[in-house]
Write a protein that holds these residues in place. Sequence first.
Motif, PDB file in Angstrom:
ATOM      1  N   GLU A  79       0.819  -1.219   0.253  1.00 36.03           N
ATOM      2  CA  GLU A  79       0.108   0.037   0.012  1.00 36.03           C
ATOM      3  C   GLU A  79       0.825   1.211  -0.161  1.00 36.03           C
ATOM      4  O   GLU A  79       0.677   2.094  -0.610  1.00 36.03           O
ATOM      5  N   GLU A  80       1.995   1.157   0.756  1.00 37.07           N
ATOM      6  CA  GLU A  80       2.814   2.444   0.636  1.00 37.07           C
ATOM      7  C   GLU A  80       3.521   2.532  -0.488  1.00 37.07           C
ATOM      8  O   GLU A  80       3.597   3.593  -0.918  1.00 37.07           O
ATOM      9  N   LEU A  81       4.053   1.599  -1.132  1.00 36.18           N
ATOM     10  CA  LEU A  81       4.496   1.747  -2.321  1.00 36.18           C
ATOM     11  C   LEU A  81       3.721   2.142  -3.551  1.00 36.18           C
ATOM     12  O   LEU A  81       3.789   3.077  -4.364  1.00 36.18           O
ATOM     13  N   ALA A  82       2.525   1.476  -3.448  1.00 36.92           N
ATOM     14  CA  ALA A  82       1.291   1.892  -4.531  1.00 36.92           C
ATOM     15  C   ALA A  82       1.108   3.170  -4.493  1.00 36.92           C
ATOM     16  O   ALA A  82       0.982   4.170  -5.399  1.00 36.92           O
ATOM     17  N   LEU A  83       0.967   3.850  -3.300  1.00 41.91           N
ATOM     18  CA  LEU A  83       0.700   5.423  -2.778  1.00 41.91           C
ATOM     19  C   LEU A  83       2.123   6.121  -3.519  1.00 41.91           C
ATOM     20  O   LEU A  83       1.867   7.151  -4.102  1.00 41.91           O
ATOM     21  N   GLN A  84       3.335   5.711  -3.196  1.00 43.31           N
ATOM     22  CA  GLN A  84       4.270   6.615  -3.527  1.00 43.31           C
ATOM     23  C   GLN A  84       4.388   6.520  -5.067  1.00 43.31           C
ATOM     24  O   GLN A  84       4.612   7.608  -5.797  1.00 43.31           O
ATOM     25  N   ILE A  85       4.129   5.486  -5.724  1.00 44.02           N
ATOM     26  CA  ILE A  85       4.070   5.287  -7.365  1.00 44.02           C
ATOM     27  C   ILE A  85       2.911   6.341  -7.870  1.00 44.02           C
ATOM     28  O   ILE A  85       3.441   7.076  -8.854  1.00 44.02           O
ATOM     29  N   CYS A  86       1.835   6.381  -7.206  1.00 44.03           N
ATOM     30  CA  CYS A  86       0.746   7.325  -7.679  1.00 44.03           C
ATOM     31  C   CYS A  86       1.291   8.809  -7.694  1.00 44.03           C
ATOM     32  O   CYS A  86       1.206   9.524  -8.609  1.00 44.03           O
ATOM     33  N   MET A  87       2.214   8.839  -6.623  1.00 42.99           N
ATOM     34  CA  MET A  87       2.604  10.291  -6.265  1.00 42.99           C
ATOM     35  C   MET A  87       3.619  10.923  -7.347  1.00 42.99           C
ATOM     36  O   MET A  87       3.459  11.744  -8.003  1.00 42.99           O
ATOM     37  N   ILE A  88       4.334   9.727  -7.881  1.00 48.37           N
ATOM     38  CA  ILE A  88       5.519   9.811  -8.850  1.00 48.37           C
ATOM     39  C   ILE A  88       4.989  10.161 -10.035  1.00 48.37           C
ATOM     40  O   ILE A  88       5.287  11.073 -10.815  1.00 48.37           O
TER      41      ILE A  88
END
Length: 346
Positions: A36-45
């Motif tokens: 979930e943390e990774l998905a959020l980071q990638i969405c932001m990128i």
Amino acid sequence: MINFNIRPTANKNLEDMAVNKINNLTKPKGSLGRLEELALQICMIQETTEPTLRNPHNILYAADHGIVEEGVSLSPKEITWQQISNFLHGGAGINFLCRQHGFKLVIVDSGVDYNLPKDKGIIDRKINRGTKNFLYGDAMTEEEMEKCLEYGAECVTAAYNDGCNVVSFGEMGIGNTSASSLWMTCLTNIPLKQCVGAGSGLDNAGVTHKYNVLKQALDNYKGEYTVENIMKRFGGYEMVMAVGGMLRAAELRMIIILDGFIMTNCMLAASMINPNVKDYAIFGHTGDESGHKLILDYMSAKPLLSLSLRLGEGSGAICAYPIIDSAVRMINEMDTFSNASITKYF
């Protein structure tokens, strides 16, 4: 020095949308943890709630180091070019990992002390035939350092133009753990003794000798501890190119997957040039090289894997890629409570 225009990924509206999407997938809230943390980071990128991973590249910069003359490495200098030949024939560790996970391997001659074949797909960005011995002076000139940043960035631009939006970085250069140890101590103030490890396999006596040489090199340096000065004094051509590559990748809003001790030090240097670059970085693993965990802790990094790796080449970064892929698949492929007609159970 070349300027990189890197925007921070912070965007409150997008973050709220991405968190809401993740929280409404058919699972207990937070139950997929780091995914979930990774998905959020990638969405932001990527500035979207529907992220994608396209045409991943592993860019491997290679160069020789003058400090090898002081016996700081178990492996002789010629291993650098011999291993590049192995890369070209597909027989190295990084080759099977690239094949397994669908990465394109890009090999860059940053400064190898050998006439590598130019018709085999190697990108020729040779600055010189290895750096100078930093025990006695600067490893490279300011002009060479700036060329490294420029060439490293160019290689990432080429990958981006090839449709790549996720890039890992690797290195090949006998002696580059010595350079990295000095970057680490100079840029973090962590004592040198804690930054020096076995490299490619030194025994205790070898590590002691390596430390003594690096301590003397540090004592001989009388300049300021700016990131530019430290890169120039103690750096390797391949390391400074990786710094330029990381900064350019962030400028292009690409996902950066970091490998081990050497590439983590390169991200440290890059973040001191432009702090926003860290927004784009995913730390692949904690390696076995002494000092790697310390520098990860210093950077408040949360590596994905701990597999006792210390190969380099980008190997640990690519091993972490399936977890990143899972995070993207999670946010794109899981159904929502409303669509699946399931009552929220958190």
